[in-house]
Design a protein around this motif. Sequence first.
Motif, mmCIF file in Angstrom:
data_model
loop_
_atom_site.group_PDB
_atom_site.id
_atom_site.type_symbol
_atom_site.label_atom_id
_atom_site.label_comp_id
_atom_site.label_asym_id
_atom_site.label_seq_id
_atom_site.Cartn_x
_atom_site.Cartn_y
_atom_site.Cartn_z
ATOM 1 N N LEU A 197 0.899 -1.134 0.000
ATOM 2 C CA LEU A 197 -0.019 -0.044 -0.141
ATOM 3 C C LEU A 197 0.755 1.153 -0.147
ATOM 4 C CD1 LEU A 197 -2.892 1.403 0.287
ATOM 5 C CD2 LEU A 197 -2.648 1.048 2.636
ATOM 6 N N ALA A 198 1.913 1.181 0.893
ATOM 7 C CA ALA A 198 2.807 2.470 0.892
ATOM 8 C C ALA A 198 3.435 2.614 -0.781
ATOM 9 C CB ALA A 198 3.910 2.022 1.761
ATOM 10 N N ALA A 199 4.075 1.707 -1.162
ATOM 11 C CA ALA A 199 4.327 1.662 -2.210
ATOM 12 C C ALA A 199 3.577 2.319 -3.472
ATOM 13 C CB ALA A 199 4.996 0.402 -2.941
ATOM 14 N N ASP A 200 2.431 1.815 -3.215
ATOM 15 C CA ASP A 200 1.154 2.396 -4.435
ATOM 16 C C ASP A 200 0.977 3.866 -4.124
ATOM 17 O OD1 ASP A 200 1.122 -0.073 -5.458
ATOM 18 O OD2 ASP A 200 -0.726 -0.699 -4.343
ATOM 19 N N ARG A 201 1.393 4.415 -2.879
ATOM 20 C CA ARG A 201 0.996 5.729 -2.616
ATOM 21 C C ARG A 201 2.310 6.628 -2.762
ATOM 22 N NH1 ARG A 201 -3.134 5.276 2.583
ATOM 23 N NH2 ARG A 201 -4.755 4.292 1.521
#
Length: 312
Positions: free
Chosen positions: A249-253
Amino acid sequence: MKPPAFRYHSPRSLPEALDTLDAVGHDGKVLAGGQSLIPILNMRLAAPGHLVDINGLTELAYVRTDADGVRVGALARHADVEADADAHRAVSLLRQGLRLVAHPVIRNRGTTVGSLVHADPSGEMTAVLSLLGGSVELARLGGTRRVGAADFFTGPLESCVEPGEMAVSAYFPRLRGRTGTEFIEAARRHGDYAMCGVAAAVTLDDDLRIVSARAAYLSVSPVPLVLDLTETLAGATPDTAHWRAAGELAADRTEPDSDIHATAEYRRHLVRVLTARALRTAAVRGADPAVGGDGQGSDDQGSDDRECGARD
């Protein structure tokens, strides 16, 4: 290399320093630790006409801890903040981040508040202040104002400090409840600027279930980036949480850029892996305070470490 010519001022009191800064306006720079400013001057990346040396203002060389957090004066050296036992007990994330700032010789001279004002998106203290929701106190002739971290950093190497103002302190709030923290980063060599860094805080309820998970990042955005990752972890325990999902999720954001140190793709990979690692360690510390908050990490790093290919 030598800096461009400037007029040197050495005020003996805070009112004198503020009076000088008010008089020189845009053409003045404050010298505290100088570990960022002096190299910039020597490389001719800045050419202020006036240098205001505040090292005589010893009343600003303090680290004060109270029930709500830690206040750091403008002349407190990184090493002083790092070594302060009361500050560590109140806000462990401070020492966890400071141990990664350059090398001991730099930390012995550089100041924590000066690092914040420098506003380097690769600086550890910018992420610490942002994750904690801290603030910086700015003084000028006629008054002071406090600016929260979300508004303080305005761009790469840019803060909201106005001409005639001086940062006199920074405040790092204490995290409440059963909260653990961790700061981890990946750099090519120890002491280099990180290709990616993550400061994490995880809060658990009395049943040791996650109720909050947040992370702040350095070297992946123009200003410190803070992400709320609770949605992937809420209700789980440190043993059952899906840490990889939080990392995904962090990588996507995040939208990092490529430079000579790392590609955007590799930085996003580091976000993914370091987020999972930092959140897991923070959660373990929240569940068992005896694990400690010295920033050394847990012994069981798991498979995420082997994916990273870089030191922490």
